[in-house]
Scaffold this motif. Structure first.
Motif, PDB file in Angstrom:
ATOM      1  N   GLN A  29      -5.797 113.248  42.301  1.00 33.01           N
ATOM      2  CA  GLN A  29      -5.740 112.166  41.066  1.00 33.01           C
ATOM      3  C   GLN A  29      -6.941 111.712  40.675  1.00 33.01           C
ATOM      4  O   GLN A  29      -7.256 111.352  39.765  1.00 33.01           O
ATOM      5  N   GLU A  30      -8.123 111.852  41.839  1.00 27.27           N
ATOM      6  CA  GLU A  30      -9.493 111.345  41.309  1.00 27.27           C
ATOM      7  C   GLU A  30      -9.889 112.474  40.118  1.00 27.27           C
ATOM      8  O   GLU A  30     -10.774 112.050  39.493  1.00 27.27           O
ATOM      9  N   GLN A  31      -9.661 113.767  40.550  1.00 27.93           N
ATOM     10  CA  GLN A  31     -10.352 114.726  39.625  1.00 27.93           C
ATOM     11  C   GLN A  31      -9.638 114.571  38.289  1.00 27.93           C
ATOM     12  O   GLN A  31     -10.074 114.811  37.223  1.00 27.93           O
ATOM     13  N   LEU A  32      -8.244 114.177  38.186  1.00 30.42           N
ATOM     14  CA  LEU A  32      -7.757 113.912  36.850  1.00 30.42           C
ATOM     15  C   LEU A  32      -8.149 112.866  36.120  1.00 30.42           C
ATOM     16  O   LEU A  32      -8.163 112.756  34.935  1.00 30.42           O
ATOM     17  N   GLY A  33      -8.301 111.685  36.769  1.00 28.76           N
ATOM     18  CA  GLY A  33      -8.739 110.592  36.100  1.00 28.76           C
ATOM     19  C   GLY A  33      -7.516 109.709  35.801  1.00 28.76           C
ATOM     20  O   GLY A  33      -6.287 109.872  36.301  1.00 28.76           O
ATOM     21  N   ASP A  34      -7.437 108.615  34.943  1.00 32.73           N
ATOM     22  CA  ASP A  34      -6.377 107.749  34.888  1.00 32.73           C
ATOM     23  C   ASP A  34      -5.177 108.713  34.214  1.00 32.73           C
ATOM     24  O   ASP A  34      -5.281 109.202  32.906  1.00 32.73           O
ATOM     25  N   VAL A  54       6.527 119.319  37.571  1.00 33.76           N
ATOM     26  CA  VAL A  54       6.080 118.080  37.081  1.00 33.76           C
ATOM     27  C   VAL A  54       4.890 118.327  35.879  1.00 33.76           C
ATOM     28  O   VAL A  54       4.112 119.022  36.385  1.00 33.76           O
ATOM     29  N   VAL A  55       4.855 117.795  35.083  1.00 38.18           N
ATOM     30  CA  VAL A  55       3.596 117.699  34.275  1.00 38.18           C
ATOM     31  C   VAL A  55       2.856 116.255  34.300  1.00 38.18           C
ATOM     32  O   VAL A  55       3.495 115.444  34.111  1.00 38.18           O
ATOM     33  N   VAL A  56       1.648 115.983  34.713  1.00 35.86           N
ATOM     34  CA  VAL A  56       0.906 114.829  34.862  1.00 35.86           C
ATOM     35  C   VAL A  56      -0.068 114.943  33.648  1.00 35.86           C
ATOM     36  O   VAL A  56      -0.774 115.857  33.567  1.00 35.86           O
ATOM     37  N   GLU A  57      -0.288 113.974  32.798  1.00 40.27           N
ATOM     38  CA  GLU A  57      -1.292 113.777  32.128  1.00 40.27           C
ATOM     39  C   GLU A  57      -2.319 112.577  32.262  1.00 40.27           C
ATOM     40  O   GLU A  57      -1.633 111.397  32.133  1.00 40.27           O
ATOM     41  N   SER A  58      -3.491 112.800  32.000  1.00 38.12           N
ATOM     42  CA  SER A  58      -4.532 112.133  32.040  1.00 38.12           C
ATOM     43  C   SER A  58      -5.071 111.987  30.813  1.00 38.12           C
ATOM     44  O   SER A  58      -5.185 112.560  29.797  1.00 38.12           O
ATOM     45  N   VAL A  59      -6.194 110.959  30.765  1.00 34.55           N
ATOM     46  CA  VAL A  59      -7.085 110.793  29.815  1.00 34.55           C
ATOM     47  C   VAL A  59      -7.905 112.053  29.558  1.00 34.55           C
ATOM     48  O   VAL A  59      -8.505 112.335  28.658  1.00 34.55           O
ATOM     49  N   LYS A  60      -8.141 113.000  30.669  1.00 36.38           N
ATOM     50  CA  LYS A  60      -8.911 114.337  30.829  1.00 36.38           C
ATOM     51  C   LYS A  60      -8.257 115.281  30.292  1.00 36.38           C
ATOM     52  O   LYS A  60      -8.639 116.304  29.795  1.00 36.38           O
ATOM     53  N   SER A  81       7.789 106.248  35.018  1.00 34.08           N
ATOM     54  CA  SER A  81       7.999 106.580  33.647  1.00 34.08           C
ATOM     55  C   SER A  81       7.063 105.195  32.996  1.00 34.08           C
ATOM     56  O   SER A  81       6.792 105.353  31.841  1.00 34.08           O
ATOM     57  N   GLY A  82       7.266 104.097  33.616  1.00 32.17           N
ATOM     58  CA  GLY A  82       6.724 102.924  32.970  1.00 32.17           C
ATOM     59  C   GLY A  82       5.312 102.476  33.727  1.00 32.17           C
ATOM     60  O   GLY A  82       4.596 101.932  32.971  1.00 32.17           O
ATOM     61  N   ASP A  83       5.092 103.348  34.451  1.00 31.20           N
ATOM     62  CA  ASP A  83       3.607 102.804  35.217  1.00 31.20           C
ATOM     63  C   ASP A  83       3.075 104.308  35.887  1.00 31.20           C
ATOM     64  O   ASP A  83       3.226 104.397  37.146  1.00 31.20           O
ATOM     65  N   PRO A  84       2.487 105.032  34.876  1.00 30.35           N
ATOM     66  CA  PRO A  84       1.989 106.563  35.841  1.00 30.35           C
ATOM     67  C   PRO A  84       1.000 106.296  36.565  1.00 30.35           C
ATOM     68  O   PRO A  84       0.463 107.138  37.280  1.00 30.35           O
ATOM     69  N   ASN A  88      -2.388 106.968  40.468  1.00 32.30           N
ATOM     70  CA  ASN A  88      -3.678 106.986  40.868  1.00 32.30           C
ATOM     71  C   ASN A  88      -4.092 105.863  41.826  1.00 32.30           C
ATOM     72  O   ASN A  88      -4.857 105.914  42.661  1.00 32.30           O
ATOM     73  N   SER A  89      -3.063 104.751  41.870  1.00 27.73           N
ATOM     74  CA  SER A  89      -3.391 103.570  42.662  1.00 27.73           C
ATOM     75  C   SER A  89      -2.826 103.929  44.260  1.00 27.73           C
ATOM     76  O   SER A  89      -3.120 103.502  45.330  1.00 27.73           O
ATOM     77  N   ALA A  90      -1.698 104.786  44.349  1.00 22.96           N
ATOM     78  CA  ALA A  90      -1.086 105.142  45.713  1.00 22.96           C
ATOM     79  C   ALA A  90      -0.650 106.625  45.490  1.00 22.96           C
ATOM     80  O   ALA A  90       0.798 106.867  45.578  1.00 22.96           O
ATOM     81  N   ALA A  91      -1.488 107.395  45.400  1.00 21.13           N
ATOM     82  CA  ALA A  91      -0.957 108.742  45.147  1.00 21.13           C
ATOM     83  C   ALA A  91      -0.052 109.516  46.532  1.00 21.13           C
ATOM     84  O   ALA A  91       0.717 109.955  46.285  1.00 21.13           O
TER      85      ALA A  91
END
Length: 122
Positions: A29-34, A54-60, A81-84, A88-91
């Motif tokens: 999650q650190e490598q992906l960013g927010d 799963v697909v995770v999308e970050s700002v990067k 769904s409401g708070d991806p 980041n906060s609790a991987a």
């Protein structure tokens, strides 16, 4: 007692009995960013080890999260769904992605323990 394993692709899997919870590591999650979006799989879907689940999308970037073992999805973390950003906060806690019923627990033997994973990312 739950046992936690790690993949080279930075997924973690926490096993309790024949059910496992899967997510991405804090390092990932650190490598992906927010994270801004998480596309969760359908409950009931059968996964083979290595399937993109799963697909995770970050700002990067957008990244796939892969199944560490064969099994059937029994739950997904609807809170994402409401708070991806939970990822980041609790991987390795509230940011889990899915739960699965393991089809072949012997596949866990090929995964890393915490010490081996720490060496892997060092």
């Amino acid at each position: 007692m739950a046992a936690t394993y790690f993949t080279e692709d930075h997924e973690w899997i926490r096993v309790e009995g024949d059910t496992a919870t899967v997510g991405i590591t804090d390092y990932a999650q650190e490598q992906l960013g927010d994270l801004v979006f998480v596309e969760l799989p359908d409950v009931g879907r059968t996964l083979a080890r290595g399937d993109a689940a799963v697909v995770v999308e970050s700002v990067k970037a957008a990244s796939d999260v892969y199944a560490p073992c064969d099994g059937d999805i029994v739950a997904v973390n609807e809170a994402l769904s409401g708070d991806p950003a939970l990822v980041n906060s609790a991987a390795t806690g509230d940011g889990w992605l899915w739960k699965m019923k393991l089809a072949d627990a012997s596949q866990l033997d090929g995964l890393m323990d915490a010490a081996a994973y720490d060496k892997h990312i060092a």
